[in-house]
Scaffold this motif. Structure first.
Motif, PDB file in Angstrom:
ATOM      1  N   ASP A  50     -76.634  82.528 -24.639  1.00  0.00           N
ATOM      2  CA  ASP A  50     -77.508  83.333 -23.785  1.00  0.00           C
ATOM      3  C   ASP A  50     -78.137  82.473 -22.694  1.00  0.00           C
ATOM      4  OD1 ASP A  50     -78.864  85.964 -23.331  1.00  0.00           O
ATOM      5  OD2 ASP A  50     -80.660  84.765 -23.736  1.00  0.00           O
ATOM      6  N   ALA A  51     -78.628  81.290 -23.058  1.00  0.00           N
ATOM      7  CA  ALA A  51     -79.244  80.396 -22.077  1.00  0.00           C
ATOM      8  C   ALA A  51     -78.229  79.942 -21.031  1.00  0.00           C
ATOM      9  CB  ALA A  51     -79.859  79.192 -22.784  1.00  0.00           C
ATOM     10  N   ALA A  52     -76.998  79.681 -21.458  1.00  0.00           N
ATOM     11  CA  ALA A  52     -75.962  79.242 -20.518  1.00  0.00           C
ATOM     12  C   ALA A  52     -75.605  80.353 -19.537  1.00  0.00           C
ATOM     13  CB  ALA A  52     -74.725  78.788 -21.281  1.00  0.00           C
ATOM     14  N   LEU A  53     -75.497  81.578 -20.024  1.00  0.00           N
ATOM     15  CA  LEU A  53     -75.221  82.705 -19.121  1.00  0.00           C
ATOM     16  C   LEU A  53     -76.374  82.882 -18.132  1.00  0.00           C
ATOM     17  CD1 LEU A  53     -73.715  85.287 -21.648  1.00  0.00           C
ATOM     18  CD2 LEU A  53     -72.472  83.998 -19.891  1.00  0.00           C
TER      19      LEU A  53
ATOM     20  N   VAL B 168     -68.875  80.149 -20.123  1.00  0.00           N
ATOM     21  CA  VAL B 168     -69.132  79.595 -21.456  1.00  0.00           C
ATOM     22  C   VAL B 168     -67.859  79.635 -22.304  1.00  0.00           C
ATOM     23  CG1 VAL B 168     -70.514  79.740 -23.555  1.00  0.00           C
ATOM     24  CG2 VAL B 168     -71.519  80.415 -21.360  1.00  0.00           C
ATOM     25  N   LEU B 169     -67.575  78.489 -22.909  1.00  0.00           N
ATOM     26  CA  LEU B 169     -66.520  78.364 -23.919  1.00  0.00           C
ATOM     27  C   LEU B 169     -67.204  77.961 -25.210  1.00  0.00           C
ATOM     28  CD1 LEU B 169     -63.606  78.169 -24.939  1.00  0.00           C
ATOM     29  CD2 LEU B 169     -63.461  75.896 -23.886  1.00  0.00           C
ATOM     30  N   SER B 170     -67.157  78.834 -26.217  1.00  0.00           N
ATOM     31  CA  SER B 170     -67.904  78.588 -27.441  1.00  0.00           C
ATOM     32  C   SER B 170     -66.998  78.346 -28.628  1.00  0.00           C
ATOM     33  CB  SER B 170     -68.815  79.783 -27.756  1.00  0.00           C
ATOM     34  OG  SER B 170     -69.538  79.571 -28.967  1.00  0.00           O
ATOM     35  N   GLU B 171     -67.441  77.446 -29.496  1.00  0.00           N
ATOM     36  CA  GLU B 171     -66.805  77.299 -30.799  1.00  0.00           C
ATOM     37  C   GLU B 171     -66.937  78.599 -31.579  1.00  0.00           C
ATOM     38  OE1 GLU B 171     -65.307  75.428 -33.225  1.00  0.00           O
ATOM     39  OE2 GLU B 171     -64.603  74.046 -31.701  1.00  0.00           O
ATOM     40  N   LYS B 172     -65.973  78.865 -32.465  1.00  0.00           N
ATOM     41  CA  LYS B 172     -66.134  79.990 -33.380  1.00  0.00           C
ATOM     42  C   LYS B 172     -67.153  79.582 -34.448  1.00  0.00           C
ATOM     43  CE  LYS B 172     -64.349  77.831 -36.804  1.00  0.00           C
ATOM     44  NZ  LYS B 172     -65.204  77.521 -37.968  1.00  0.00           N
ATOM     45  N   PRO B 173     -67.739  80.531 -35.185  1.00  0.00           N
ATOM     46  CA  PRO B 173     -67.695  81.965 -34.929  1.00  0.00           C
ATOM     47  C   PRO B 173     -68.547  82.315 -33.718  1.00  0.00           C
ATOM     48  CG  PRO B 173     -69.218  81.507 -36.710  1.00  0.00           C
ATOM     49  CD  PRO B 173     -68.569  80.204 -36.366  1.00  0.00           C
ATOM     50  N   PHE B 174     -68.212  83.430 -33.078  1.00  0.00           N
ATOM     51  CA  PHE B 174     -68.883  83.851 -31.850  1.00  0.00           C
ATOM     52  C   PHE B 174     -70.403  83.772 -32.029  1.00  0.00           C
ATOM     53  CE2 PHE B 174     -68.441  87.431 -28.440  1.00  0.00           C
ATOM     54  CZ  PHE B 174     -69.410  86.823 -27.665  1.00  0.00           C
TER      55      PHE B 174
ATOM     56  N   GLU C   9     -75.189  90.839 -32.022  1.00  0.00           N
ATOM     57  CA  GLU C   9     -75.442  89.746 -31.085  1.00  0.00           C
ATOM     58  C   GLU C   9     -74.220  89.483 -30.216  1.00  0.00           C
ATOM     59  OE1 GLU C   9     -78.706  87.059 -33.563  1.00  0.00           O
ATOM     60  OE2 GLU C   9     -76.628  86.366 -33.359  1.00  0.00           O
ATOM     61  N   ALA C  10     -73.033  89.511 -30.835  1.00  0.00           N
ATOM     62  CA  ALA C  10     -71.803  89.280 -30.069  1.00  0.00           C
ATOM     63  C   ALA C  10     -71.627  90.353 -29.002  1.00  0.00           C
ATOM     64  CB  ALA C  10     -70.604  89.261 -31.016  1.00  0.00           C
ATOM     65  N   GLY C  11     -71.910  91.605 -29.356  1.00  0.00           N
ATOM     66  CA  GLY C  11     -71.805  92.688 -28.389  1.00  0.00           C
ATOM     67  C   GLY C  11     -72.775  92.514 -27.229  1.00  0.00           C
ATOM     68  N   LEU C  12     -73.979  92.089 -27.538  1.00  0.00           N
ATOM     69  CA  LEU C  12     -74.966  91.860 -26.481  1.00  0.00           C
ATOM     70  C   LEU C  12     -74.490  90.777 -25.511  1.00  0.00           C
ATOM     71  CD1 LEU C  12     -78.256  91.960 -28.585  1.00  0.00           C
ATOM     72  CD2 LEU C  12     -77.644  93.548 -26.762  1.00  0.00           C
ATOM     73  N   LEU C  13     -73.958  89.688 -26.054  1.00  0.00           N
ATOM     74  CA  LEU C  13     -73.509  88.593 -25.194  1.00  0.00           C
ATOM     75  C   LEU C  13     -72.265  88.979 -24.400  1.00  0.00           C
ATOM     76  CD1 LEU C  13     -74.045  85.551 -27.580  1.00  0.00           C
ATOM     77  CD2 LEU C  13     -75.422  86.191 -25.590  1.00  0.00           C
ATOM     78  N   ALA C  14     -71.332  89.693 -25.029  1.00  0.00           N
ATOM     79  CA  ALA C  14     -70.138  90.133 -24.304  1.00  0.00           C
ATOM     80  C   ALA C  14     -70.522  91.047 -23.143  1.00  0.00           C
ATOM     81  CB  ALA C  14     -69.187  90.849 -25.256  1.00  0.00           C
ATOM     82  N   GLY C  15     -71.453  91.954 -23.402  1.00  0.00           N
ATOM     83  CA  GLY C  15     -71.914  92.840 -22.337  1.00  0.00           C
ATOM     84  C   GLY C  15     -72.635  92.088 -21.236  1.00  0.00           C
ATOM     85  N   LYS C  16     -73.439  91.111 -21.620  1.00  0.00           N
ATOM     86  CA  LYS C  16     -74.174  90.330 -20.626  1.00  0.00           C
ATOM     87  C   LYS C  16     -73.228  89.518 -19.746  1.00  0.00           C
ATOM     88  CE  LYS C  16     -78.253  87.406 -20.216  1.00  0.00           C
ATOM     89  NZ  LYS C  16     -79.451  86.930 -20.937  1.00  0.00           N
ATOM     90  N   ALA C  17     -72.231  88.893 -20.382  1.00  0.00           N
ATOM     91  CA  ALA C  17     -71.265  88.112 -19.613  1.00  0.00           C
ATOM     92  C   ALA C  17     -70.533  88.997 -18.614  1.00  0.00           C
ATOM     93  CB  ALA C  17     -70.268  87.439 -20.560  1.00  0.00           C
ATOM     94  N   ARG C  18     -70.138  90.173 -19.040  1.00  0.00           N
ATOM     95  CA  ARG C  18     -69.439  91.091 -18.136  1.00  0.00           C
ATOM     96  C   ARG C  18     -70.347  91.529 -16.998  1.00  0.00           C
ATOM     97  NH1 ARG C  18     -65.654  95.800 -20.487  1.00  0.00           N
ATOM     98  NH2 ARG C  18     -64.585  93.903 -21.169  1.00  0.00           N
ATOM     99  N   ALA C  19     -71.614  91.832 -17.314  1.00  0.00           N
ATOM    100  CA  ALA C  19     -72.551  92.274 -16.281  1.00  0.00           C
ATOM    101  C   ALA C  19     -72.817  91.179 -15.256  1.00  0.00           C
ATOM    102  CB  ALA C  19     -73.861  92.716 -16.927  1.00  0.00           C
ATOM    103  N   LEU C  20     -72.827  89.933 -15.701  1.00  0.00           N
ATOM    104  CA  LEU C  20     -73.094  88.809 -14.808  1.00  0.00           C
ATOM    105  C   LEU C  20     -71.837  88.279 -14.121  1.00  0.00           C
ATOM    106  CD1 LEU C  20     -75.628  86.782 -17.010  1.00  0.00           C
ATOM    107  CD2 LEU C  20     -76.146  88.175 -14.995  1.00  0.00           C
TER     108      LEU C  20
END
Length: 356
Positions: free
Chosen positions: A96-99, A105-111, A117-128
């Motif tokens: 979240d801070a990196a976005l 962002v390239l993250s180690e698994k698990p997401f 939380e994963a859905g929130l970050l995926a949506g945020k990345a797409r919006a940004l």
């Protein structure tokens, strides 16, 4: 962002500047992979313990490299990309801070720790308009790729089986995870099943066991059966508390289809057989899984390269956040199924995540 890309592309005519978050074993592997790839340039290291970050910079022979305690403290440092190699409990905050800092962002698994939380970050990345990718490093194992090629020759698939069994001590952050095997190890197999078959997960029934003396607070043994699209069944059996006769880290795999079967022993041997039960010598392939297993830098080099290719071309990589939600949903559904002792529909969990 181009008309055909979900995220901003970066200039391919200069090295992409990277900050590695997490100075532990995996952070070290990622930093070395960055240093070995001319497409990238290591620009900073972030770790809650700045002394550990500084020690990594010294080991990398870059003692002047900027180090900070958080991604938010990188003001004045030119960075394009954050590689998140922190423990799983820190993933949401770091990503979240990196976005927020306008970084890909390239993250180690698990997401993240859960699907919401994963859905929130995926949506945020797409919006940004930022590329967010989850590295599923074992997807790039040589044997798995050859196994996938063999599966493609089986016609309609009936079933996919994998078994993983090792005595792995419950220490560090893994010992404190609520579901250590499912969230930190089985996630590799669940993602690989999607990659190998191209099928979507539909439903799962899962049972987990906590073995006394294992060192894990949560269950480190699990069995799961997934219903996949087209009626395929994916059977998973795994344990981190099994003494003797360990499987390779990639597990052992077998696929059965209308035109025969194919097996991968996880240690470099892939072979197939036709519906008559026979297989010719030329159906046996040998690949170098051993080097992959013992070299963490090699394990992350391919996802790193794919991430860079995506950023400069606009192509969507394996592990892109919105797609990786399906893998996260498989893990969460398995966890819920084990808790409730009943089947769980995966599409319902995904719908809830995207609604959030």
């Amino acid at each position: 962002m181009t008309a055909t890309s979900m995220f901003d592309r970066l200039d391919a005519d200069r090295p992409l500047k990277v900050v590695v978050a997490g100075a532990g074993a995996m952070g070290t592997a990622w930093a070395r992979a960055v240093g070995a790839n001319p497409r990238f340039e290591l620009s900073a290291i972030v770790d809650a313990d700045e002394r550990r970050a500084k020690a990594l910079a010294i080991r990398l022979r870059a003692p002047g490299l900027p180090v900070t305690a958080s991604v938010a403290d990188l003001a004045g440092v030119s960075v394009d990309i954050c590689i998140n190699a922190t423990p799983p409990t820190e993933h949401f905050g770091v990503i979240d801070a990196a976005l927020e800092a306008d970084l890909a962002v390239l993250s180690e698994k698990p997401f993240t720790g859960n699907l919401k939380e994963a859905g929130l970050l995926a949506g945020k990345a797409r919006a940004l308009g930022k590329l967010l990718m989850v590295s599923q490093s074992r997807r790039y194992q040589p044997g798995l790729e050859r196994f996938r090629a063999g599966v493609r020759r089986l016609g309609g698939l009936y079933s996919l089986h994998t078994s993983f069994s090792r005595l792995y001590p419950g220490t560090g952050f893994r010992a404190r995870l609520a579901q250590p095997l499912l969230t930190d190890m089985a996630v590799h197999a669940f993602d690989a099943a999607r990659y190998v078959t191209g099928a979507a997960p539909v439903e799962v029934y899962c049972d987990t066991v906590r073995r006394s003396g294992s060192g894990y607070e949560g269950p480190a043994e699990a069995s799961a059966v997934f219903e996949m699209s087209d009626g395929l069944r994916f059977h998973y059996s795994g344990s981190w508390c099994a003494p003797g006769l360990p499987t390779p880290w990639g597990g052992r795999w077998r696929a059965v289809g209308t035109e025969g079967s194919v097996e991968w022993d996880g240690a470099g041997r892939v072979h197939g057989g036709g519906p008559d039960g026979e297989h010719a010598d030329n159906d046996v392939e040998t690949v170098d899984d051993a080097t992959f297993d013992r070299d963490p830098v090699r394990q992350v080099a391919r996802p790193l390269e794919e991430f860079g290719e995506a950023l400069t071309t606009g192509s969507s990589p394996w592990g892109e956040a919105s797609d990786n939600l399906r893998t996260v949903a498989m893990v969460e559904a398995a966890v819920i199924s084990a808790q409730r002792r009943m089947p769980v529909r995966i599409d319902e969990l995904l719908a809830e995540a995207w609604a959030t």
